[in-house]
Design an enzyme around this catalytic site. Structure first.
Site, PDB file in Angstrom:
ATOM      1  N   GLY A  95       0.837  -1.200   0.000  1.00 35.86           N
ATOM      2  CA  GLY A  95       0.000   0.000   0.000  1.00 35.86           C
ATOM      3  C   GLY A  95       0.869   1.246   0.000  1.00 35.86           C
ATOM      4  O   GLY A  95       1.928   1.286   0.635  1.00 35.86           O
ATOM      5  N   GLY A 134      -0.574   4.555   0.420  1.00 36.53           N
ATOM      6  CA  GLY A 134      -1.278   5.726   0.931  1.00 36.53           C
ATOM      7  C   GLY A 134      -0.365   6.466   1.887  1.00 36.53           C
ATOM      8  O   GLY A 134       0.857   6.261   1.883  1.00 36.53           O
ATOM      9  N   LEU A 135      -0.945   7.293   2.734  1.00 34.58           N
ATOM     10  CA  LEU A 135      -0.114   8.068   3.653  1.00 34.58           C
ATOM     11  C   LEU A 135       0.795   7.165   4.475  1.00 34.58           C
ATOM     12  O   LEU A 135       1.992   7.422   4.587  1.00 34.58           O
ATOM     13  CB  LEU A 135      -0.999   8.894   4.582  1.00 34.58           C
ATOM     14  CG  LEU A 135      -1.663  10.109   3.935  1.00 34.58           C
ATOM     15  CD1 LEU A 135      -2.483  10.851   4.968  1.00 34.58           C
ATOM     16  CD2 LEU A 135      -0.622  11.039   3.340  1.00 34.58           C
ATOM     17  N   ALA A 136       0.231   6.104   5.052  1.00 35.73           N
ATOM     18  CA  ALA A 136       1.032   5.245   5.921  1.00 35.73           C
ATOM     19  C   ALA A 136       2.089   4.485   5.129  1.00 35.73           C
ATOM     20  O   ALA A 136       3.261   4.459   5.501  1.00 35.73           O
ATOM     21  CB  ALA A 136       0.125   4.278   6.676  1.00 35.73           C
ATOM     22  N   ARG A 163     -20.014  13.263  13.985  1.00 30.14           N
ATOM     23  CA  ARG A 163     -20.458  12.526  12.808  1.00 30.14           C
ATOM     24  C   ARG A 163     -21.450  11.411  13.114  1.00 30.14           C
ATOM     25  O   ARG A 163     -22.486  11.298  12.465  1.00 30.14           O
ATOM     26  CB  ARG A 163     -19.244  11.914  12.111  1.00 30.14           C
ATOM     27  CG  ARG A 163     -18.370  12.960  11.472  1.00 30.14           C
ATOM     28  CD  ARG A 163     -17.130  12.345  10.883  1.00 30.14           C
ATOM     29  NE  ARG A 163     -16.357  13.371  10.201  1.00 30.14           N
ATOM     30  CZ  ARG A 163     -15.188  13.154   9.619  1.00 30.14           C
ATOM     31  NH1 ARG A 163     -14.661  11.953   9.631  1.00 30.14           N
ATOM     32  NH2 ARG A 163     -14.554  14.138   9.008  1.00 30.14           N
ATOM     33  N   HIS A 176     -17.603   5.790   5.494  1.00 32.54           N
ATOM     34  CA  HIS A 176     -16.511   6.693   5.187  1.00 32.54           C
ATOM     35  C   HIS A 176     -15.176   6.207   5.743  1.00 32.54           C
ATOM     36  O   HIS A 176     -14.123   6.531   5.223  1.00 32.54           O
ATOM     37  CB  HIS A 176     -16.854   8.060   5.801  1.00 32.54           C
ATOM     38  CG  HIS A 176     -15.807   9.079   5.630  1.00 32.54           C
ATOM     39  ND1 HIS A 176     -15.356   9.451   4.385  1.00 32.54           N
ATOM     40  CD2 HIS A 176     -15.108   9.823   6.510  1.00 32.54           C
ATOM     41  CE1 HIS A 176     -14.429  10.387   4.521  1.00 32.54           C
ATOM     42  NE2 HIS A 176     -14.246  10.619   5.800  1.00 32.54           N
ATOM     43  N   GLU A 211      -5.129   3.090   8.341  1.00 29.54           N
ATOM     44  CA  GLU A 211      -6.500   2.639   8.547  1.00 29.54           C
ATOM     45  C   GLU A 211      -6.602   1.114   8.625  1.00 29.54           C
ATOM     46  O   GLU A 211      -7.566   0.585   9.173  1.00 29.54           O
ATOM     47  CB  GLU A 211      -7.390   3.173   7.401  1.00 29.54           C
ATOM     48  CG  GLU A 211      -8.879   3.036   7.682  1.00 29.54           C
ATOM     49  CD  GLU A 211      -9.758   3.539   6.538  1.00 29.54           C
ATOM     50  OE1 GLU A 211      -9.237   4.280   5.670  1.00 29.54           O
ATOM     51  OE2 GLU A 211     -10.948   3.202   6.509  1.00 29.54           O
ATOM     52  N   ARG A 262     -14.078   8.024  14.845  1.00 32.67           N
ATOM     53  CA  ARG A 262     -12.920   8.853  14.571  1.00 32.67           C
ATOM     54  C   ARG A 262     -13.340  10.311  14.415  1.00 32.67           C
ATOM     55  O   ARG A 262     -14.359  10.605  13.803  1.00 32.67           O
ATOM     56  CB  ARG A 262     -12.229   8.389  13.292  1.00 32.67           C
ATOM     57  CG  ARG A 262     -11.018   9.212  12.922  1.00 32.67           C
ATOM     58  CD  ARG A 262     -10.337   8.675  11.698  1.00 32.67           C
ATOM     59  NE  ARG A 262     -11.147   8.771  10.498  1.00 32.67           N
ATOM     60  CZ  ARG A 262     -11.375   9.911   9.841  1.00 32.67           C
ATOM     61  NH1 ARG A 262     -10.874  11.049  10.270  1.00 32.67           N
ATOM     62  NH2 ARG A 262     -12.108   9.901   8.744  1.00 32.67           N
ATOM     63  N   LEU A 267      -5.586  11.410   8.672  1.00 31.76           N
ATOM     64  CA  LEU A 267      -4.322  11.772   8.039  1.00 31.76           C
ATOM     65  C   LEU A 267      -3.216  11.775   9.079  1.00 31.76           C
ATOM     66  O   LEU A 267      -2.107  11.322   8.853  1.00 31.76           O
ATOM     67  CB  LEU A 267      -4.450  13.147   7.375  1.00 31.76           C
ATOM     68  CG  LEU A 267      -5.566  13.280   6.340  1.00 31.76           C
ATOM     69  CD1 LEU A 267      -5.566  14.675   5.728  1.00 31.76           C
ATOM     70  CD2 LEU A 267      -5.407  12.242   5.241  1.00 31.76           C
TER      71      LEU A 267
END
Lengths: 257, 228, 637
Positions: C40, C42-44, C330, C401, C425, C435, C441
């Site tokens: 992966g 993504g950010l991580a 939320r 989400h 995630e 969350r 992020l």
């Protein structure tokens, strides 16, 4: 509404391809363009035919995966919009649409509408970054950046790397993409130490990948879904010019030393 | 399929010209030299309206300083050769960059001028050859008298096909200059959201001035405003 | 299954420092001898790859997209939290820690959350240095905005594209390591199995999505950063390709799965319009700052919104939560929307939608101000719906989400399989049962830049790893397993498309394991999901072959895993007999319909252990203790 599609079908990289006619009978105006293709693919699969391959992921216009030509226009007729955000209400019943993959030597077709854009990654690897190791950063507010500069850097940084600029350019030039990254980093104080090195290396890589040259036509700017401006290309040219000049001078100085 | 890193080597100068931008900058610089020449040339030619003595004296003046004359000729020739070489190389590069064209082609949104650079260039080039043979060396069989440009122009332009070809070439030159002029600024990195539109207007003004100025001469001759 | 969270002791402010000091180090010259596989980008994943590469490890990074820059972190809009206290409004590491823990309804570990709040400071510095164009004030300092669930202004942002800019920063840092030869990139490559040798994660099996080639990649540690599993609902704000395959197949190899039922439903998404719909689009939470949410008072009122007089409108959030009003968190805002729609008061053709109305704000502030604040969001809304939100109220509805659940990890982000690390995630770690906005992020980058690089080193330095070759039985078995699944999928040649199964699964899950759940519904789902799965394996239609670019086959493998994961989610939801955060069990609510937590019995992490096909997984628990913040009832009234 009913839409007639001519889609480029090519089984794999080395196979010949051709335009094939399809018809989608029940198109809802609220569908996105890709959802219309989903419907077509469901029909094709139910008939046992190979579905049309196209790249897509976020479907929110930000990941840059999607994109193909619709009647000769990259991402279709709506300005500032990726094809995943283009909705069928912008078309009319009975419209005939030609879908073709991005065409460029540097973007070989993988299948149908899917192309290989890894040339963009290699251009970034050549210098599209600021060299700072994790952990060695000063406090965020230690570097003051005027609001206008931050905004202009953000304008350029908005590029999603979709490749529409290359596809639209009659010369298949990647100047808008490369210029956007050079402008984003070159505008910021953090980007200054490597500014000219970056321009030389990224431009050299762009040349090596087989993209064409910019002839200031502006087709890229017209189709860019993130409205990146031609200004970034001028910036790239300027940085490249200064960089070449400096590199020469440095070479001369070294020669004397 | 892995994305390998790339190292960049090579001497800076070679690298400069290897890159398409390097070639473009060469085209911009040489284009600017040629533009400067065309401007001076026009100003010289417009002296035709001041009578035969004035323009012929100007011609004699130029020929009396061979260093200036030949210096300019050498620079111009070099500029033309570089301009053409770079443009041909870029043209080949751009053709290679898009080996398969689209089934559905759509004209790019840019003006007519930018898309016609490719063929307006060669036509202007051919015209320049004819022009030199006609008015510099006098070797195309048209009326020619050494160091009497007034006579040469008047007699040359009285032949209407000659005038027509000049007029057409000048229209193309104007278009070539319009795109070339603002585009050379973009190429060397001058772009500003506020000033670039003005630059384009200025380029248009210069292009029209040069085109119209040059065209006015054959028109004036044909109309009989300028005569022997 | 042993669940040792390896939580450090001592004062909470010093725990991470102490832990880092106690970690073993790998000598710089030895680092290149270790191969780390990162799944992966993504950010991580990208930030971990970049940082590990900088340290000198030999990193191999995989993503299924055509470029690592396309991972779905890119779509995050709002911002990233950091306890910088640049606004002098009383923020601190402790306050961010407190807000996050409380926002998560006290179902996260104190130590982890505190570390996250501490690291948040470094993240902003790192990103600024990389050239992330954060919003600035005229004086040149960083700008902040406020976000849901907090009373301080600590969110850093880059227009509505914060995720994009942070991801590009991490991607560029990683590409720098690619150029340096430290990171090797494998785009269009999907992980399909985990190779476990002698109880340790030693490699992965991948399929090249262009050629279909199935390959074993071996290494000394594996980092999964493959994102969340919200696409199990079919309609979600996730990218179409987001999937659970990497974590699910690791679960089947022995990694514990924690809190699978904790999913976040975001209240402000554009409603579904038809059966063909392929995904849902989020409208930034920031819209709730100026928009007022309402539905008609009368059920079935089909008048156009502008013809419904003020007194016949129900501004239900303002009515139910007078102090937070339209800015309720939320989970609460989402449930309220569901409730009014269930009462038949929903708007739009489907009746599944509520109005988000800006007419008051436009009257009060003028159209120009609204345009400045939300112009691009309004444009996006109009592009998708064809309606002009300046004149007609927006219609919104909740959508899946984020998933707070994920593979269980200890304080070192290591799963129950030694050598298998999970970041972002994909793990369950920091958000508890809900969350807060702008925290995803933060967590992804904290894991990737600042935690994984240390903890992986500690593992490598403290473990003796024998050389493993590709003909090790475990390796061959994993490859055979992948070949077998692929072959099976291709041989069914049934009548239904993959998407039709996925859609049906999504409907079941949304109905019974969505915004609110009850035992009867969950039991229904637990009966229907296995039936659907059985039909899938009997009647799915996967065309083509393995040896080609085959998007149908890719999807089929992912949906097969969703069909199993969905069952575990329902099981977990059924076993958790309380309501907390995003997990709302109708049986457990206060008289006025709020979530009723049961701290005596459920203040724990539920961790599921795979027991083999057709057998019920085992439920383990990791108790949660609270020393610094005592659990209270979350009230937003």
């Amino acid at each position: 509404m009913r839409i007639v599609l001519y889609i480029w079908r090519q089984p794999h990289r080395d196979a010949p391809g051709r335009m094939v006619r399809y018809e989608v009978a029940k198109v809802n105006p609220d569908m996105s363009f890709l959802e219309m293709l989903d419907v077509l693919n469901e029909e094709l699969m139910n008939r046992g035919e190979d579905p049309v391959a196209f790249d897509h992921d976020c479907r929110e216009g930000i990941c840059g995966s999607c994109g193909f030509m619709i009647n000769g226009v990259a991402h279709g007729p709506l300005p500032g919009t990726t094809v995943c955000q283009l909705h069928m209400r912008h078309f009319r019943d009975g419209d005939v649409l030609y879908l073709e993959p991005w065409r460029a030597r540097a973007f070989p077709v993988i299948k149908d509408l899917v192309v290989d854009r890894s040339a963009f990654d290699r251009i970034i690897a050549a210098g599209g970054y600021i060299s700072v190791n994790t952990g060695s950063a000063p406090d965020g507010n230690a570097i003051l950046i005027p609001k206008e500069i931050a905004e202009r850097a953000m304008d350029a940084a908005a590029c999603i790397g979709c490749g529409a600029c290359v596809a639209a350019c009659p010369n298949a030039s990647a100047s808008l993409f490369v210029g956007a990254k050079i402008a984003h980093l070159g505008l910021l104080p953090q980007g200054q130490p490597e500014r000219y090195r970056r321009a030389l290396n990224m431009v050299a890589q762009m040349t090596q990948e087989g993209f064409g040259s910019c002839t200031n036509i502006g087709a890229c700017e017209a189709v860019c879904p993130k409205n990146i401006k031609l200004e970034v290309i001028a910036r790239m040219n300027r940085d490249f010019l200064v960089a070449s000049w400096r590199a020469r001078r440095e070479a001369r100085v070294e020669g004397f030393g | 399929m892995s994305t390998a890193g790339v190292s960049v080597r090579g001497e800076p100068a070679v690298r400069f010209y290897e890159a398409a931008i390097g070639k473009k900058i060469v085209m911009a610089v040489t284009g600017f030299i040629l533009f400067g020449y065309v401007l001076v040339h026009l100003l010289g030619n417009l002296q035709i309206y001041l009578g035969p003595e004035q323009i012929n004296a100007y011609a004699r003046f130029l020929h009396s300083t061979p260093l200036l004359l030949w210096g300019a000729r050498v620079v111009l020739l070099a500029a033309v050769i570089l301009h053409i070489t770079a443009s041909v190389q870029l043209w080949l590069l751009n053709r290679r960059a898009r080996p398969v064209s689209y089934v559905m082609e759509k004209d790019p949104p840019a003006g007519y001028a930018s898309r016609t650079m490719l063929w307006s260039g060669p036509i202007i080039g051919a015209f320049v050859v004819f022009h030199i043979l006609h008015l510099t060396t006098g070797s195309v069989g048209l009326p020619y008298r050494e160091l009497d440009p007034y006579h040469n122009m008047v007699y040359g332009f009285r032949i209407w096909p000659v005038s027509l070809s000049y007029i057409l070439a000048m229209v193309l030159l104007a278009m070539h200059l319009y795109h070339g002029l603002w585009s050379m600024f973009q190429t060397v990195g001058v772009h500003h959201p506020r000033y670039t539109p003005w630059l384009k207007r200025l380029a248009a003004a210069f292009a029209i001035f040069i085109g119209a100025g040059n065209i006015s001469i054959p028109v004036a001759v044909l109309a009989g405003w300028v005569r022997e | 299954m042993e669940l040792n969270a390896r939580l450090p002791s001592g004062p909470i402010e010093q725990r991470w420092d102490r832990c880092r000091f106690e970690m073993k180090l790998v000598a710089p010259a030895n680092r290149r001898k270790y191969t780390i596989l990162v799944v992966g980008t993504g950010l991580a994943g990208a930030s971990a790859s970049a940082s590990l590469g900088e340290l000198g490890y030999n990193v191999r990074t995989f993503c299924f997209q055509d470029s690592p820059r396309r991972a779905h972190s890119i779509a995050a809009q709002g911002g990233i939290n950091a306890a910088k206290n640049y606004q002098n409004d009383g923020d601190s590491v402790f306050r961010l820690f407190y807000d996050t823990l409380k926002g998560g309804d006290f179902r996260a570990r104190e130590s982890n959350v505190y570390r996250l709040a501490q690291i948040s400071l470094n993240i902003i510095d790192q990103c600024v240095a990389q050239g992330v164009p954060f919003a600035r004030e005229y004086g040149g300092t960083l700008a902040n905005r406020s976000f849901g669930g907090a009373l301080v202004s600590r969110t850093f942002y880059a227009r509505g594209q914060t995720g994009q800019q942070l991801l590009l920063g991490a991607y560029q840092a990683m590409m720098r390591q690619v150029a340096a030869g430290r990171v090797t990139l494998f785009p269009r490559t999907e992980m399909l199995d985990l190779i476990v040798v002698d109880g340790r994660a030693r490699g992965i099996v991948t399929r090249n999505l262009v050629t279909g080639e199935i390959t074993a990649h071996l290494g000394d540690a594996v980092v999964l950063a493959s994102g969340g599993y919200g696409n199990v609902f079919y309609l979600a704000t996730y990218a179409k390709g987001s999937n659970c395959t990497a974590i699910w197949r690791s679960y089947k190899r022995g990694a514990g799965f924690a809190n699978p039922c904790f999913t976040q439903i975001h209240p402000t998404c554009i409603p579904v319009t038809g059966d063909y719909q392929s995904k849902l689009t989020l409208m930034s939470e920031s819209l709730r700052n100026d928009g007022r949410i309402w539905v008609p008072k009368k059920p079935g009122d089909k008048r156009p919104p502008n013809e419904i007089p003020e007194e016949e409108r129900d501004y239900y959030l303002e009515r139910m939560y007078p102090s937070y009003g339209n800015l309720a968190p939320r989970d609460i805002a989402s449930r309220a929307a569901k409730r009014v729609c269930d009462e038949g008061r929903g708007v739009g053709e489907t009746g599944l939608g509520v109005y988000l109305d800006f007419s008051d704000a436009i009257r009060r502030l003028g159209r120009k101000v609204i345009e400045e604040r939300y112009g691009n969001l309004f444009e996006m809304y109009q592009r998708i719906t064809g309606e002009d939100p300046y004149t007609v109220p927006m219609r919104i509805y909740p959508a899946t989400h984020y998933t707070m659940g994920g593979l269980w990890v200890d304080y070192h982000l290591m799963s129950t399989i030694p050598g298998l690390f999970v970041a972002g995630e994909a793990n369950f770690s920091d958000h508890g049962a809900n969350r807060l906005g702008a925290s995803a992020l933060m967590q992804g980058l904290a894991d990737g830049y600042f935690i994984i690089p240390y903890t992986v080193g500690d593992y490598l330095a403290g473990t003796k790893l024998d050389k493993v070759s590709e003909d090790h039985p475990a390796c061959r078995e994993a490859i055979d397993n992948v070949r077998c699944i692929t072959k099976r999928l291709l041989s069914i040649k049934g009548k239904r498309t993959v998407d039709s199964f996925h859609r049906e699964l999504g409907r079941i899950l949304w109905e019974y394991c969505g915004m609110s759940r009850n035992a009867t519904g969950l039991k229904t789902a637990l009966a229907r999901i296995p039936e659907l799965r059985e039909e899938f394996w009997r009647n799915v239609n996967v065309l083509g072959t393995n040896e080609e670019f085959n998007q149908c086959l890719e999807k089929a493998g992912r949906v097969a895993d969703f069909l199993e994961l969905a069952e575990l989610m329902c099981l977990d939801a059924l076993e958790r007999n309380e309501s907390c955060g995003g997990h709302f069990r109708e049986e457990y609510q206060t008289p006025d319909g709020e979530a009723l937590r049961d701290d005596a019995n459920y203040a724990h992490v539920a961790v599921w252990e795979y027991q083999g096909e057709g057998r019920r997984p085992l439920r383990h628990t990791e108790p949660l203790t609270f020393e610094y913040v005592l659990p209270t009832v979350r009230s937003y009234k």
